[in-house]
Design a protein around this motif. Structure first.
Motif, PDB file in Angstrom:
ATOM      1  N   LEU A  90     -17.988  -7.250  11.155  1.00  0.00           N
ATOM      2  CA  LEU A  90     -17.341  -6.065  10.596  1.00  0.00           C
ATOM      3  C   LEU A  90     -16.444  -5.384  11.629  1.00  0.00           C
ATOM      4  CD1 LEU A  90     -20.082  -4.378   8.394  1.00  0.00           C
ATOM      5  CD2 LEU A  90     -18.146  -5.778   7.673  1.00  0.00           C
ATOM      6  N   HIS A  91     -16.924  -5.308  12.851  1.00  0.00           N
ATOM      7  CA  HIS A  91     -16.135  -4.709  13.921  1.00  0.00           C
ATOM      8  C   HIS A  91     -14.818  -5.469  14.111  1.00  0.00           C
ATOM      9  CE1 HIS A  91     -15.164  -2.709  17.672  1.00  0.00           C
ATOM     10  NE2 HIS A  91     -15.004  -3.901  18.218  1.00  0.00           N
ATOM     11  N   GLU A  92     -14.901  -6.779  14.127  1.00  0.00           N
ATOM     12  CA  GLU A  92     -13.712  -7.607  14.338  1.00  0.00           C
ATOM     13  C   GLU A  92     -12.702  -7.442  13.198  1.00  0.00           C
ATOM     14  OE1 GLU A  92     -11.337 -10.327  16.452  1.00  0.00           O
ATOM     15  OE2 GLU A  92     -13.142  -9.256  17.060  1.00  0.00           O
ATOM     16  N   VAL A  93     -13.179  -7.442  11.962  1.00  0.00           N
ATOM     17  CA  VAL A  93     -12.279  -7.276  10.814  1.00  0.00           C
ATOM     18  C   VAL A  93     -11.588  -5.916  10.885  1.00  0.00           C
ATOM     19  CG1 VAL A  93     -12.172  -7.018   8.300  1.00  0.00           C
ATOM     20  CG2 VAL A  93     -13.522  -8.853   9.304  1.00  0.00           C
ATOM     21  N   ARG A  94     -12.355  -4.877  11.160  1.00  0.00           N
ATOM     22  CA  ARG A  94     -11.773  -3.527  11.224  1.00  0.00           C
ATOM     23  C   ARG A  94     -10.787  -3.397  12.380  1.00  0.00           C
ATOM     24  NH1 ARG A  94     -17.489  -1.436   9.805  1.00  0.00           N
ATOM     25  NH2 ARG A  94     -17.303  -1.271   7.543  1.00  0.00           N
ATOM     26  N   GLU A  95     -11.117  -3.977  13.512  1.00  0.00           N
ATOM     27  CA  GLU A  95     -10.208  -3.921  14.662  1.00  0.00           C
ATOM     28  C   GLU A  95      -8.899  -4.646  14.366  1.00  0.00           C
ATOM     29  OE1 GLU A  95     -10.228  -2.439  17.812  1.00  0.00           O
ATOM     30  OE2 GLU A  95     -11.784  -1.280  16.814  1.00  0.00           O
ATOM     31  N   GLU A  96      -9.003  -5.829  13.788  1.00  0.00           N
ATOM     32  CA  GLU A  96      -7.801  -6.591  13.433  1.00  0.00           C
ATOM     33  C   GLU A  96      -6.925  -5.787  12.474  1.00  0.00           C
ATOM     34  OE1 GLU A  96      -6.445  -9.521  14.309  1.00  0.00           O
ATOM     35  OE2 GLU A  96      -8.018 -10.093  15.694  1.00  0.00           O
ATOM     36  N   PHE A  97      -7.547  -5.217  11.464  1.00  0.00           N
ATOM     37  CA  PHE A  97      -6.794  -4.452  10.466  1.00  0.00           C
ATOM     38  C   PHE A  97      -6.173  -3.208  11.097  1.00  0.00           C
ATOM     39  CE2 PHE A  97      -6.608  -1.341   6.917  1.00  0.00           C
ATOM     40  CZ  PHE A  97      -5.651  -2.002   6.157  1.00  0.00           C
ATOM     41  N   ASN A  98      -6.948  -2.455  11.851  1.00  0.00           N
ATOM     42  CA  ASN A  98      -6.430  -1.239  12.488  1.00  0.00           C
ATOM     43  C   ASN A  98      -5.299  -1.547  13.465  1.00  0.00           C
ATOM     44  OD1 ASN A  98      -8.167   0.417  11.075  1.00  0.00           O
ATOM     45  ND2 ASN A  98      -9.710   0.431  12.690  1.00  0.00           N
ATOM     46  N   HIS A  99      -5.393  -2.684  14.123  1.00  0.00           N
ATOM     47  CA  HIS A  99      -4.370  -3.086  15.078  1.00  0.00           C
ATOM     48  C   HIS A  99      -3.040  -3.375  14.379  1.00  0.00           C
ATOM     49  CE1 HIS A  99      -2.829  -4.649  18.827  1.00  0.00           C
ATOM     50  NE2 HIS A  99      -2.479  -5.761  18.223  1.00  0.00           N
ATOM     51  N   ASN A 100      -3.094  -3.728  13.098  1.00  0.00           N
ATOM     52  CA  ASN A 100      -1.885  -4.110  12.368  1.00  0.00           C
ATOM     53  C   ASN A 100      -1.476  -3.108  11.290  1.00  0.00           C
ATOM     54  OD1 ASN A 100      -1.078  -6.889  13.371  1.00  0.00           O
ATOM     55  ND2 ASN A 100      -3.271  -7.103  13.078  1.00  0.00           N
ATOM     56  N   LEU A 101      -2.051  -1.939  11.296  1.00  0.00           N
ATOM     57  CA  LEU A 101      -1.726  -0.932  10.279  1.00  0.00           C
ATOM     58  C   LEU A 101      -0.244  -0.567  10.243  1.00  0.00           C
ATOM     59  CD1 LEU A 101      -4.639   1.657  10.296  1.00  0.00           C
ATOM     60  CD2 LEU A 101      -3.801   0.344   8.358  1.00  0.00           C
ATOM     61  N   SER A 102       0.385  -0.532  11.390  1.00  0.00           N
ATOM     62  CA  SER A 102       1.787  -0.107  11.440  1.00  0.00           C
ATOM     63  C   SER A 102       2.730  -1.105  10.772  1.00  0.00           C
ATOM     64  CB  SER A 102       2.221   0.118  12.892  1.00  0.00           C
ATOM     65  OG  SER A 102       2.164  -1.096  13.612  1.00  0.00           O
ATOM     66  N   GLN A 103       2.280  -2.308  10.506  1.00  0.00           N
ATOM     67  CA  GLN A 103       3.150  -3.316   9.902  1.00  0.00           C
ATOM     68  C   GLN A 103       3.493  -2.994   8.457  1.00  0.00           C
ATOM     69  OE1 GLN A 103       4.300  -5.254  12.247  1.00  0.00           O
ATOM     70  NE2 GLN A 103       2.753  -4.318  13.552  1.00  0.00           N
ATOM     71  N   GLN A 104       2.742  -2.077   7.858  1.00  0.00           N
ATOM     72  CA  GLN A 104       2.971  -1.758   6.455  1.00  0.00           C
ATOM     73  C   GLN A 104       4.351  -1.158   6.204  1.00  0.00           C
ATOM     74  OE1 GLN A 104       0.669   1.647   4.824  1.00  0.00           O
ATOM     75  NE2 GLN A 104      -0.192   1.744   6.889  1.00  0.00           N
ATOM     76  N   VAL A 105       4.971  -0.564   7.212  1.00  0.00           N
ATOM     77  CA  VAL A 105       6.287   0.048   7.003  1.00  0.00           C
ATOM     78  C   VAL A 105       7.367  -0.993   6.716  1.00  0.00           C
ATOM     79  CG1 VAL A 105       5.754   2.093   8.391  1.00  0.00           C
ATOM     80  CG2 VAL A 105       6.882   0.150   9.453  1.00  0.00           C
ATOM     81  N   TYR A 106       7.121  -2.246   7.066  1.00  0.00           N
ATOM     82  CA  TYR A 106       8.117  -3.288   6.885  1.00  0.00           C
ATOM     83  C   TYR A 106       7.960  -4.051   5.566  1.00  0.00           C
ATOM     84  CZ  TYR A 106       8.990  -2.469  11.805  1.00  0.00           C
ATOM     85  OH  TYR A 106       9.308  -1.883  13.000  1.00  0.00           O
ATOM     86  N   PHE A 107       6.935  -3.696   4.783  1.00  0.00           N
ATOM     87  CA  PHE A 107       6.663  -4.444   3.564  1.00  0.00           C
ATOM     88  C   PHE A 107       6.569  -3.532   2.358  1.00  0.00           C
ATOM     89  CE2 PHE A 107       5.459  -7.333   6.867  1.00  0.00           C
ATOM     90  CZ  PHE A 107       5.946  -8.540   6.393  1.00  0.00           C
ATOM     91  N   SER A 108       6.732  -4.135   1.201  1.00  0.00           N
ATOM     92  CA  SER A 108       6.630  -3.364  -0.040  1.00  0.00           C
ATOM     93  C   SER A 108       5.193  -2.882  -0.222  1.00  0.00           C
ATOM     94  CB  SER A 108       7.046  -4.225  -1.229  1.00  0.00           C
ATOM     95  OG  SER A 108       6.109  -5.263  -1.430  1.00  0.00           O
ATOM     96  N   ASP A 109       5.041  -1.877  -1.047  1.00  0.00           N
ATOM     97  CA  ASP A 109       3.706  -1.336  -1.316  1.00  0.00           C
ATOM     98  C   ASP A 109       2.802  -2.389  -1.941  1.00  0.00           C
ATOM     99  OD1 ASP A 109       4.456   1.133  -0.323  1.00  0.00           O
ATOM    100  OD2 ASP A 109       4.945   1.962  -2.294  1.00  0.00           O
TER     101      ASP A 109
END
Length: 173
Positions: A90-109
Protein backbone atom coordinates in the motif's frame (compact mmCIF):
# COMPACT_ATOMS: atom_id res chain seq x y z
CA UNK A 1 -24.52 77.40 -50.72
CA UNK A 2 -21.64 77.32 -53.15
CA UNK A 3 -19.25 77.36 -50.17
CA UNK A 4 -21.01 74.34 -48.71
CA UNK A 5 -20.73 72.46 -52.01
CA UNK A 6 -17.00 73.26 -52.26
CA UNK A 7 -16.48 72.16 -48.66
CA UNK A 8 -18.36 68.93 -49.35
CA UNK A 9 -16.17 68.33 -52.43
CA UNK A 10 -13.08 68.51 -50.20
CA UNK A 11 -14.34 66.80 -47.03
CA UNK A 12 -16.09 63.85 -48.70
CA UNK A 13 -13.05 62.54 -50.63
CA UNK A 14 -10.82 63.19 -47.60
CA UNK A 15 -13.26 61.24 -45.40
CA UNK A 16 -13.30 58.37 -47.89
CA UNK A 17 -9.50 58.31 -47.99
CA UNK A 18 -9.30 58.31 -44.18
CA UNK A 19 -11.92 55.54 -43.96
CA UNK A 20 -9.99 53.51 -46.56
CA UNK A 21 -6.78 53.97 -44.59
CA UNK A 22 -8.59 52.93 -41.41
CA UNK A 23 -9.83 49.71 -43.07
CA UNK A 24 -6.35 48.97 -44.47
CA UNK A 25 -4.64 49.51 -41.11
CA UNK A 26 -7.24 47.42 -39.25
CA UNK A 27 -6.85 44.59 -41.78
CA UNK A 28 -3.07 44.75 -41.44
CA UNK A 29 -3.26 44.73 -37.64
CA UNK A 30 -5.68 41.78 -37.67
CA UNK A 31 -3.29 39.78 -39.84
CA UNK A 32 -0.39 40.69 -37.57
CA UNK A 33 -2.34 39.56 -34.48
CA UNK A 34 -3.20 36.27 -36.17
CA UNK A 35 0.44 35.80 -37.20
CA UNK A 36 1.61 36.47 -33.64
CA UNK A 37 -1.00 34.06 -32.25
CA UNK A 38 0.21 31.32 -34.61
CA UNK A 39 3.84 32.00 -33.65
CA UNK A 40 2.95 31.91 -29.96
CA UNK A 41 1.02 28.68 -30.36
CA UNK A 42 3.91 27.11 -32.28
CA UNK A 43 6.39 28.18 -29.60
CA UNK A 44 4.10 26.81 -26.88
CA UNK A 45 3.74 23.51 -28.71
CA UNK A 46 7.52 23.21 -29.00
CA UNK A 47 7.75 23.52 -25.23
CA UNK A 48 4.60 21.72 -24.12
CA UNK A 49 4.65 18.75 -26.50
CA UNK A 50 7.85 17.26 -25.05
CA UNK A 51 6.49 17.84 -21.53
CA UNK A 52 3.23 16.08 -22.38
CA UNK A 53 5.09 13.15 -23.91
CA UNK A 54 7.30 12.94 -20.83
CA UNK A 55 4.20 13.06 -18.61
CA UNK A 56 2.71 10.23 -20.64
CA UNK A 57 5.87 8.20 -20.17
CA UNK A 58 5.71 8.78 -16.42
CA UNK A 59 2.06 7.73 -16.24
CA UNK A 60 2.78 4.59 -18.24
CA UNK A 61 5.65 3.83 -15.89
CA UNK A 62 3.40 4.44 -12.87
CA UNK A 63 0.77 2.08 -14.23
CA UNK A 64 3.32 -0.60 -15.05
CA UNK A 65 4.98 -0.29 -11.64
CA UNK A 66 1.70 -0.66 -9.74
CA UNK A 67 0.49 -3.63 -11.79
CA UNK A 68 -0.04 -6.22 -9.04
CA UNK A 69 2.37 -8.75 -10.58
CA UNK A 70 5.17 -6.20 -10.96
CA UNK A 71 4.47 -4.64 -7.59
CA UNK A 72 4.55 -7.95 -5.71
CA UNK A 73 7.73 -9.10 -7.44
CA UNK A 74 9.51 -5.82 -6.77
CA UNK A 75 8.62 -5.58 -3.08
CA UNK A 76 8.50 -9.22 -2.10
CA UNK A 77 10.74 -10.22 0.77
CA UNK A 78 10.37 -13.78 2.10
CA UNK A 79 10.87 -12.56 5.65
CA UNK A 80 7.81 -10.28 5.60
CA UNK A 81 4.66 -11.31 7.40
CA UNK A 82 1.45 -10.81 5.43
CA UNK A 83 0.68 -7.67 7.46
CA UNK A 84 4.14 -6.16 6.82
CA UNK A 85 3.95 -7.04 3.13
CA UNK A 86 0.46 -5.53 2.95
CA UNK A 87 1.72 -2.28 4.47
CA UNK A 88 4.68 -2.16 2.09
CA UNK A 89 2.44 -2.75 -0.94
CA UNK A 90 0.00 0.00 0.00
CA UNK A 91 2.83 2.38 0.83
CA UNK A 92 4.47 1.75 -2.55
CA UNK A 93 1.24 2.28 -4.52
CA UNK A 94 0.48 5.52 -2.68
CA UNK A 95 4.03 6.80 -3.08
CA UNK A 96 4.05 6.05 -6.80
CA UNK A 97 0.70 7.78 -7.26
CA UNK A 98 1.61 10.82 -5.13
CA UNK A 99 4.90 11.16 -6.99
CA UNK A 100 3.00 11.45 -10.29
CA UNK A 101 0.04 13.59 -9.25
CA UNK A 102 1.31 16.62 -11.14
CA UNK A 103 1.08 14.75 -14.46
CA UNK A 104 -2.68 15.22 -14.48
CA UNK A 105 -2.33 18.76 -15.85
CA UNK A 106 -1.12 17.34 -19.18
CA UNK A 107 -4.05 14.96 -19.70
CA UNK A 108 -7.78 15.12 -20.14
CA UNK A 109 -10.01 14.62 -17.13
CA UNK A 110 -11.21 11.30 -18.54
CA UNK A 111 -7.70 9.91 -18.91
CA UNK A 112 -6.66 11.06 -15.44
CA UNK A 113 -9.82 9.56 -13.98
CA UNK A 114 -8.87 6.25 -15.63
CA UNK A 115 -5.42 6.40 -14.01
CA UNK A 116 -6.98 7.17 -10.63
CA UNK A 117 -9.41 4.26 -11.04
CA UNK A 118 -6.51 1.96 -11.89
CA UNK A 119 -4.69 2.95 -8.70
CA UNK A 120 -7.86 2.43 -6.67
CA UNK A 121 -8.32 -0.95 -8.33
CA UNK A 122 -4.86 -2.07 -7.23
CA UNK A 123 -5.50 -0.87 -3.68
CA UNK A 124 -8.81 -2.76 -3.70
CA UNK A 125 -7.09 -5.95 -4.87
CA UNK A 126 -4.50 -5.66 -2.10
CA UNK A 127 -7.16 -4.94 0.52
CA UNK A 128 -9.33 -7.83 -0.66
CA UNK A 129 -6.39 -10.22 -0.57
CA UNK A 130 -5.47 -9.13 2.95
CA UNK A 131 -9.01 -9.63 4.24
CA UNK A 132 -8.74 -13.35 3.56
CA UNK A 133 -5.39 -13.77 5.30
CA UNK A 134 -5.08 -15.31 8.76
CA UNK A 135 -3.14 -13.28 11.34
CA UNK A 136 -0.01 -15.48 11.19
CA UNK A 137 0.15 -15.59 7.35
CA UNK A 138 3.43 -14.93 5.55
CA UNK A 139 3.97 -12.40 2.81
CA UNK A 140 4.28 -15.11 0.19
CA UNK A 141 0.72 -16.25 0.94
CA UNK A 142 -0.54 -12.72 0.44
CA UNK A 143 1.39 -12.53 -2.83
CA UNK A 144 -0.27 -15.76 -4.04
CA UNK A 145 -3.69 -14.42 -3.11
CA UNK A 146 -3.02 -11.16 -4.97
CA UNK A 147 -1.94 -13.12 -8.05
CA UNK A 148 -5.10 -15.22 -7.83
CA UNK A 149 -7.40 -12.21 -7.54
CA UNK A 150 -5.62 -10.57 -10.45
CA UNK A 151 -6.10 -13.67 -12.61
CA UNK A 152 -9.79 -13.88 -11.70
CA UNK A 153 -10.40 -10.25 -12.56
CA UNK A 154 -12.22 -9.67 -15.85
CA UNK A 155 -11.97 -5.88 -16.04
CA UNK A 156 -8.36 -4.70 -15.93
CA UNK A 157 -8.42 -1.01 -15.02
CA UNK A 158 -4.66 -0.67 -15.47
CA UNK A 159 -4.75 -1.86 -19.08
CA UNK A 160 -7.67 0.46 -19.84
CA UNK A 161 -5.82 3.42 -18.28
CA UNK A 162 -2.66 2.56 -20.23
CA UNK A 163 -4.69 2.47 -23.42
CA UNK A 164 -6.17 5.91 -22.66
CA UNK A 165 -2.77 7.44 -21.88
CA UNK A 166 -1.20 5.98 -25.01
CA UNK A 167 -4.05 7.16 -27.22
CA UNK A 168 -3.69 10.72 -25.89
CA UNK A 169 0.07 10.64 -26.50
CA UNK A 170 -0.38 9.34 -30.06
CA UNK A 171 -2.08 12.61 -30.97
CA UNK A 172 1.36 14.23 -31.03
CA UNK A 173 2.83 11.83 -33.60
Amino acid sequence: MEFLADLLKIVLPAGLVIYGMYLTIMSFMKKEREKMAVELKTANNQIITPLRIQAGERLCLLLERITPNNLVRRINNPEYSAREFYGQLLHEVREEFNHNLSQQVYFSDETWEGVRRAVESVVTIINTAMQDMPEEARGIELARRIFQITLDQKNDAIQMALKDVKSEIRVFF
